[in-house]
Design a protein around this motif. Structure first.
Motif, PDB file in Angstrom:
ATOM      1  N   LEU A   1       0.631  -1.154   0.115  1.00  0.00           N
ATOM      2  CA  LEU A   1      -0.461  -0.024  -0.368  1.00  0.00           C
ATOM      3  C   LEU A   1       0.661   1.382   0.069  1.00  0.00           C
ATOM      4  O   LEU A   1       0.558   2.137  -0.394  1.00  0.00           O
ATOM      5  CB  LEU A   1      -1.053  -0.156   1.415  1.00  0.00           C
ATOM      6  CG  LEU A   1      -1.957  -0.602   1.527  1.00  0.00           C
ATOM      7  CD1 LEU A   1      -2.840  -1.102   2.254  1.00  0.00           C
ATOM      8  CD2 LEU A   1      -2.764  -0.524   0.166  1.00  0.00           C
TER       9      LEU A   1
ATOM     10  N   GLN B   1      -6.656   9.700  -1.173  1.00  0.00           N
ATOM     11  CA  GLN B   1      -7.437   8.700  -0.914  1.00  0.00           C
ATOM     12  C   GLN B   1      -6.659   8.527   0.295  1.00  0.00           C
ATOM     13  O   GLN B   1      -5.931   8.578   1.319  1.00  0.00           O
ATOM     14  CB  GLN B   1      -5.861   7.220  -1.735  1.00  0.00           C
ATOM     15  CG  GLN B   1      -6.071   7.911  -3.612  1.00  0.00           C
ATOM     16  CD  GLN B   1      -4.632   7.174  -4.225  1.00  0.00           C
ATOM     17  OE1 GLN B   1      -5.169   6.116  -4.857  1.00  0.00           O
ATOM     18  NE2 GLN B   1      -3.657   7.213  -3.786  1.00  0.00           N
TER      19      GLN B   1
ATOM     20  N   ILE C   1      -6.945   5.256   4.365  1.00  0.00           N
ATOM     21  CA  ILE C   1      -7.401   3.706   4.718  1.00  0.00           C
ATOM     22  C   ILE C   1      -7.704   4.366   6.216  1.00  0.00           C
ATOM     23  O   ILE C   1      -6.555   4.957   6.638  1.00  0.00           O
ATOM     24  CB  ILE C   1      -6.025   2.974   4.492  1.00  0.00           C
ATOM     25  CG1 ILE C   1      -6.347   1.654   5.060  1.00  0.00           C
ATOM     26  CG2 ILE C   1      -4.283   3.538   5.138  1.00  0.00           C
ATOM     27  CD1 ILE C   1      -5.221  -0.103   4.931  1.00  0.00           C
TER      28      ILE C   1
ATOM     29  N   LEU D   1       0.308   4.742   1.727  1.00  0.00           N
ATOM     30  CA  LEU D   1      -0.715   4.631   2.448  1.00  0.00           C
ATOM     31  C   LEU D   1      -0.699   4.128   3.730  1.00  0.00           C
ATOM     32  O   LEU D   1      -0.334   4.441   5.054  1.00  0.00           O
ATOM     33  CB  LEU D   1      -1.967   4.157   1.772  1.00  0.00           C
ATOM     34  CG  LEU D   1      -3.041   4.839   1.074  1.00  0.00           C
ATOM     35  CD1 LEU D   1      -3.816   4.011   0.028  1.00  0.00           C
ATOM     36  CD2 LEU D   1      -3.667   5.890   1.431  1.00  0.00           C
TER      37      LEU D   1
ATOM     38  N   VAL E   1     -10.092   1.130   2.572  1.00  0.00           N
ATOM     39  CA  VAL E   1      -9.742   1.444   1.223  1.00  0.00           C
ATOM     40  C   VAL E   1     -10.604   2.698   0.572  1.00  0.00           C
ATOM     41  O   VAL E   1     -11.888   1.278   0.600  1.00  0.00           O
ATOM     42  CB  VAL E   1      -7.939   0.995   0.208  1.00  0.00           C
ATOM     43  CG1 VAL E   1      -7.606   2.033  -0.415  1.00  0.00           C
ATOM     44  CG2 VAL E   1      -7.606   0.358   1.327  1.00  0.00           C
TER      45      VAL E   1
END
Length: 178
Positions: free
Chosen positions: A49, A69, A71, A55, A81
């Motif tokens: 990730l 984005q 998580i 992330l 996610v």
């Protein structure tokens, strides 16, 4: 027999609601995928990730964001996610289940969002990601500076909206008589 055609529709088609200096709106968070790493694979998932999306893997109560984005910790050994398409090779290290079609996201913004939620949940919102109940609706709360996103099952979206709207109206009524 004819073919079946499915039409994607939003969980809620509500106009934003405003009261007591708060704004409630249904938002489209983009793709939402639950990840549950296989035993001993957390480090591999975190590395993958980090390389693909910047992330990593969240600690309990944590949300990691990068370029729109996110998580978010969701439960023991589970993270969501949000807003990212994931590479299929990630399935070598984790169970991946799409959640977007089964979830709704409501965003409550404004300085008094905690006051409205205090009427609906015992959570204190000390962490960025908390799972709890919104009255009788199971929810995942993702806290921001001036807003909170409330993820609920799609089938409970109208109920969650009603509860939030009612709390906002009660706050507005209380302010009017003060």
């Amino acid at each position: 027999m004819g073919s079946i055609s499915l039409i994607k529709a939003p969980a809620l088609e509500q106009a934003p609601f405003e009261a007591a200096g708060l704004r409630l709106e249904a938002v489209e968070p983009g793709p939402v995928t639950a990840l549950m790493p296989y035993r001993g694979r957390h480090a591999a998932v975190a590395t993958a990730l980090e390389k693909s999306h910047g992330l990593g893997w969240p600690e309990p109560g944590q949300v990691i964001a990068s370029g729109g984005q996110r998580i978010a910790w969701s439960a023991y050994n589970t993270a969501l996610v949000i807003g990212a398409e994931l590479p299929p090779r990630l399935a070598n290290h984790t169970a991946m289940t799409p959640q977007g079609d089964g979830m709704a996201c409501l965003r409550l913004s404004g300085a008094a969002w905690r006051d409205a939620l205090a009427r609906l949940t015992p959570l204190t919102f000390e962490q960025d990601a908390e799972r709890g109940m919104l009255m009788h609706v199971p929810a995942l709360f993702l806290r921001g500076d001036d807003a909170v996103e409330v993820f609920v099952m799609r089938s409970m979206a109208r109920t969650a909206w009603h509860e939030l709207q009612s709390a906002m109206e009660r706050l507005a009524g209380r302010a009017a008589i003060s």
